[in-house]
Scaffold this motif. Sequence first.
Motif, PDB file in Angstrom:
ATOM      1  N   VAL A 180       0.852  -1.196   0.000  1.00  0.00           N
ATOM      2  CA  VAL A 180       0.000   0.000   0.000  1.00  0.00           C
ATOM      3  C   VAL A 180       0.886   1.243   0.000  1.00  0.00           C
ATOM      4  N   CYS A 206      -2.348  -1.023  -3.751  1.00  0.00           N
ATOM      5  CA  CYS A 206      -3.245   0.110  -3.550  1.00  0.00           C
ATOM      6  C   CYS A 206      -2.436   1.396  -3.434  1.00  0.00           C
ATOM      7  N   THR A 261      -3.196   5.432  -2.329  1.00  0.00           N
ATOM      8  CA  THR A 261      -4.233   6.243  -1.704  1.00  0.00           C
ATOM      9  C   THR A 261      -3.676   7.589  -1.275  1.00  0.00           C
ATOM     10  N   GLN A 276     -10.978   2.085  -9.222  1.00  0.00           N
ATOM     11  CA  GLN A 276     -10.524   3.441  -8.910  1.00  0.00           C
ATOM     12  C   GLN A 276     -11.693   4.222  -8.328  1.00  0.00           C
ATOM     13  N   ILE A 307      -8.309   6.779  -4.483  1.00  0.00           N
ATOM     14  CA  ILE A 307      -7.783   5.462  -4.115  1.00  0.00           C
ATOM     15  C   ILE A 307      -7.839   4.571  -5.356  1.00  0.00           C
ATOM     16  N   TYR A 357      -6.943   0.635  -6.760  1.00  0.00           N
ATOM     17  CA  TYR A 357      -6.552  -0.759  -6.482  1.00  0.00           C
ATOM     18  C   TYR A 357      -6.078  -1.400  -7.778  1.00  0.00           C
TER      19      TYR A 357
END
Length: 279
Positions: free
Chosen positions: A69, A96, A98, A121, A275, A277
């Motif tokens: 992440v 991810c 973010t 998204q 964010i 993914y």
Amino acid sequence: MAHFLLIVDAQEDSLWYKKAEHFMQSRQRESCTLMQKILAHSPGLFVIADSGVAQEASVHALFLFSGSVLFPCLPMPPTELESLLYDFFKTRFVFCVTGERTSVKTVEYVLSRLQYAVNEQHDYVFMEYDGNTVIVPPCPVWQCSAMHEAELFPLHLGYIREEVMPQNLAVNAAAERLSFSRSVKAQMVFAIKQKSEFVAKAQTNAATEQYIQIGGVYTQQQWRRHGYASALVNHLARVIEARQKIPVLFAKEKNTAALHAYTRAGFVPVGHYRIVYYK
């Protein structure tokens, strides 16, 4: 000007963390979680600086890469970052990304060059409390603690399934229970009950020297449109203000119900969040 991408050791490089904190002071509103991790000297901090020597360097960008992440804060022109980020991520896996939308877009471009495929998204409106709005809750608000963890956990799972995890991925309930247990102990959690059952909750999920971020807002499907989310978020915002901090949160741009609830609770748009993914 040449820039250096450097990993910061959480145990040894305290000066770099101080420089990272200074760099984030004016950016902490949109990056509460990242700032909180820097203040805690969390591992996985990378700085982009104009020198490899901490005593001489100024930080121009940074990110925290924990597991898979990524939390970026990259205010530099993308053209000055792309080669550094490309070389860094070509040997790592990102699940991810973010953060503030412009920074995330920079990372997105680099990962697209590395043939990453987007899973989901989500774009968000970042909002700040206006300091004036007061809502009288339609029913009593409970301030929760660890003793309420088991009762609140179904609401947390609902939030994770609807608002956090990509639709094609299963939620790890055991891992979420452990995470939520830590959260209930460390954060402020408020909830509303109906028929002896918690049906709505809101909590804090990050804090800096100036801001406290609200998140985890969730109401059971059958109890929506009763004003519970607005009441809880407004109540929590006023508790945060009483602590001399500024309440902030973000809501999905497509979630008109949440945007309406937060606007009613006294929150106004101040920025954009994203964010992403990856598969």
